[in-house]
Scaffold this active site. Structure first.
Site, PDB file in Angstrom:
ATOM      1  N   LYS A  69     -36.450 -39.529 -13.329  1.00 22.78           N
ATOM      2  CA  LYS A  69     -37.101 -40.810 -13.065  1.00 22.78           C
ATOM      3  C   LYS A  69     -38.136 -40.712 -11.948  1.00 22.78           C
ATOM      4  CE  LYS A  69     -32.821 -42.152 -10.698  1.00 22.78           C
ATOM      5  NZ  LYS A  69     -31.674 -43.072 -10.759  1.00 22.78           N
ATOM      6  N   LYS A 141     -40.578 -33.494   5.306  1.00 21.65           N
ATOM      7  CA  LYS A 141     -41.594 -32.480   5.591  1.00 21.65           C
ATOM      8  C   LYS A 141     -42.889 -33.134   6.077  1.00 21.65           C
ATOM      9  CE  LYS A 141     -44.332 -28.746   3.557  1.00 21.65           C
ATOM     10  NZ  LYS A 141     -44.476 -27.791   2.443  1.00 21.65           N
ATOM     11  N   ARG A 219     -14.368 -40.042  26.360  1.00 20.77           N
ATOM     12  CA  ARG A 219     -14.682 -40.313  27.771  1.00 20.77           C
ATOM     13  C   ARG A 219     -15.040 -39.026  28.493  1.00 20.77           C
ATOM     14  NH1 ARG A 219      -9.877 -43.155  30.509  1.00 20.77           N
ATOM     15  NH2 ARG A 219     -11.294 -43.020  32.295  1.00 20.77           N
ATOM     16  N   HIS A 280       1.396 -30.716  27.000  1.00 19.44           N
ATOM     17  CA  HIS A 280       0.405 -29.657  27.201  1.00 19.44           C
ATOM     18  C   HIS A 280       0.386 -28.678  26.033  1.00 19.44           C
ATOM     19  CE1 HIS A 280      -0.413 -31.261  31.106  1.00 19.44           C
ATOM     20  NE2 HIS A 280       0.833 -31.093  31.495  1.00 19.44           N
TER      21      HIS A 280
END
Length: 523
Positions: A69, A141, A219, A280
């Protein structure tokens, strides 16, 4: 000389039409003529927007169910023609080409189709856009003269430019061009990954490309002076923290996410109700039980001191009984990840404890699938890639190498300990009793140091426990320490030149030792 390009003509051909009508109305109100294709043109006309049909402009009808198209010289010439080149503008005039100043394109939903359960290969292939990427690349482009819009999130910026300048400036055109090439690169990568197949078998591919989109800025990173952000990987389909729904609590931190991921990874490996307690990035408690509340109570008892300020992972819905346990005085939790939360449990967790609605509650959905089969890890200059450590092993594959055999009642604890040790940083030692983690020695340079730390954590509970080691014992000193603490069974991979000395030490103390033949280092 001004870098503003007046916008007189726009080409619009999109798959995702969210917000498009309002954007197009804004363009028309600024005097822009809009050219469009089949479905997009119909959508705009139904929204009251005057549109010119591309097929009438090119004199060439859409065909092959829309596969052809926009692939026409009058379209691409109008995009690629350089306005400051006399030969280009002359060619455009000779062939009746319209100069398109804005091109609005987003691509067929290939990724969404490929991710849909039950989608056929034919359906996925049909969603490989051809004209769209070509239009995007052409406009990007020629960024000196054309603004390329590939996302509804960019509509407002373009309309603001129209309002301020009557056109677009170079800064926004360059930014849009960069985002456009990123858009097509991610699109092509998704197609390539699909065609290659999700499962990476045999040799790793000769090249690997990551396609990640930023979900949010954090943060800070591990420390306040480090910047951080969270990116999502659309190829991951299993339950995960990035796609999870946060139903309560403060903003997640970088460290929260790492710990939540570790917590989730542990519990998804158990079929029975399981809870993990992470501090941890290492487990300080974990347990299974007949129901999730029982598992939670055992897991929290693993190392109550370390559990303060921890992150919890569940493989079942957090119910009211479990929430009651977590609301006991003196306990503080940073975050909880689970498949789901009962509404009453959320009410308790966010109102009764002193932390109230500060605790982060993360709902990830059902833990049906495993996590990614491939692990990636960045190092300076490149990236390491390996198979994830998901290969399971059963006691039937293991070998008892001591004179003393394993009693039937011990096998559950041995299996639990062996499953847990793979989640602890090496050198890793865990002590387990009653399908719960009671002592952990993680990340030590000496294996015997890890043994002593695990025993110290367990205290009196070490007596009658099972010890698991992620790798072989280089010397019998660890066995001596375990025996003195009352450990009654040991499971480890084996493979040391001194295996016979270690086995002899177990025989001297009447401790059964099981060799699995598989190491579980986690660096």
């Amino acid at each position: 000389m001004s870098d503003i390009v007046p916008v007189k003509n726009a080409l619009i051909s999109v798959s995702d039409k969210l917000g498009l009508a309002d954007f197009a109305i804004g363009l028309v109100q600024s005097g822009v003529t809009i050219y469009s294709t089949g479905g997009t043109r119909k959508h705009l006309e139904e929204s009251g927007v005057a549109v010119k049909d591309i097929a009438e402009y090119t004199g060439f009808p859409e065909m092959m169910d829309g596969r052809v198209k926009t692939l026409h010289p009058k379209v691409f010439g109008g995009i690629l023609g350089m306005r400051d080149r006399r030969d280009h503008t002359q060619s455009m005039a000779d062939h009746g080409m319209v100069a398109f100043d804005v091109v609005v394109v987003n691509l067929y939903p290939f990724e969404a189709t490929a991710a849909r359960v039950g989608a056929t290969r034919e359906e996925c292939i049909e969603q490989i856009d051809i004209g769209g990427p070509s239009l995007v690349r052409a406009a990007a482009k020629n960024q000196n003269d054309v603004a390329i819009v590939t996302s509804a999130q960019q509509y407002g910026d373009v309309l603001e430019q129209m309002h301020l300048f009557g056109g677009t400036n170079m800064e926004i055109r360059r930014r849009l061009a960069a985002e456009a090439f990123e858009h097509t690169a991610c699109y092509d990568r998704a197609i390539a990954d699909y065609l290659r197949g999700d499962a990476m078998t045999g040799e790793f591919p000769s090249s690997m490309h990551l396609s990640l989109s930023r979900k949010t800025s954090l943060r800070y990173g591990e420390n306040p002076h480090q910047r951080a952000a969270l990116y999502s990987d659309a190829s991951v389909k299993s339950a995960n923290l990035v796609s999870a729904r946060q139903i309560s609590g403060k903003e997640l931190s970088y460290n929260n996410l790492l710990d939540l991921d570790a917590a989730l990874e542990i519990v998804r490996g158990f079929a029975e109700p399981a809870v993990s307690v992470i501090k941890h990035n290492n487990p300080c408690g974990a347990a299974t039980g007949p129901k999730i509340a029982a598992a939670c109570q055992k897991a929290m008892a693993g190392d109550p001191l370390s559990a303060f300020g921890s992150v919890l992972g569940f493989n079942r819905t957090v119910d009211v009984e479990t929430a009651e346990l977590l609301c006991e005085p003196g306990l503080f939790l940073e975050a909880i990840v689970a498949p789901d939360f009962e509404a009453s449990a959320v009410g308790l967790l966010t109102t009764r404890p002193r932390w109230k609605d500060n605790v982060r509650l993360m709902q990830v959905g059902r833990l049906d699938g495993t996590g990614p089969a491939i692990q990636r890890r960045f190092i300076s200059g490149g990236m390491l890639v390996q198979d994830a450590d998901r290969m399971t092993s059963a006691p039937l594959q293991w070998k008892t190498v001591t004179n003393t055999q394993v009693g039937d009642k011990l096998w559950d604890d041995i299996s639990f300990a062996w499953e847990m040790v793979r989640h602890v940083k090496s050198n890793a030692i865990v002590l387990a009793k009653d399908a719960s983690l009671i002592g952990v020695g993680a990340g030590q340079m000496s294996r015997v140091d890890s043994v002593e730390i695990a025993i110290d954590k367990a205290g009196d509970r070490a007596s009658g426990s099972v010890l698991a080691s992620d790798a072989f014992f280089p010397f019998p000193d660890s066995i001596e320490a375990a025996a003195d603490a009352g450990v009654i069974a040991v499971v480890q991979p084996g493979g040391s030149r001194r295996d016979s000395e270690v086995i002899d030490a177990c025989n001297q103390h009447g401790i059964p030792m099981v060799l699995t033949g598989r190491r579980h280092f986690k660096h």
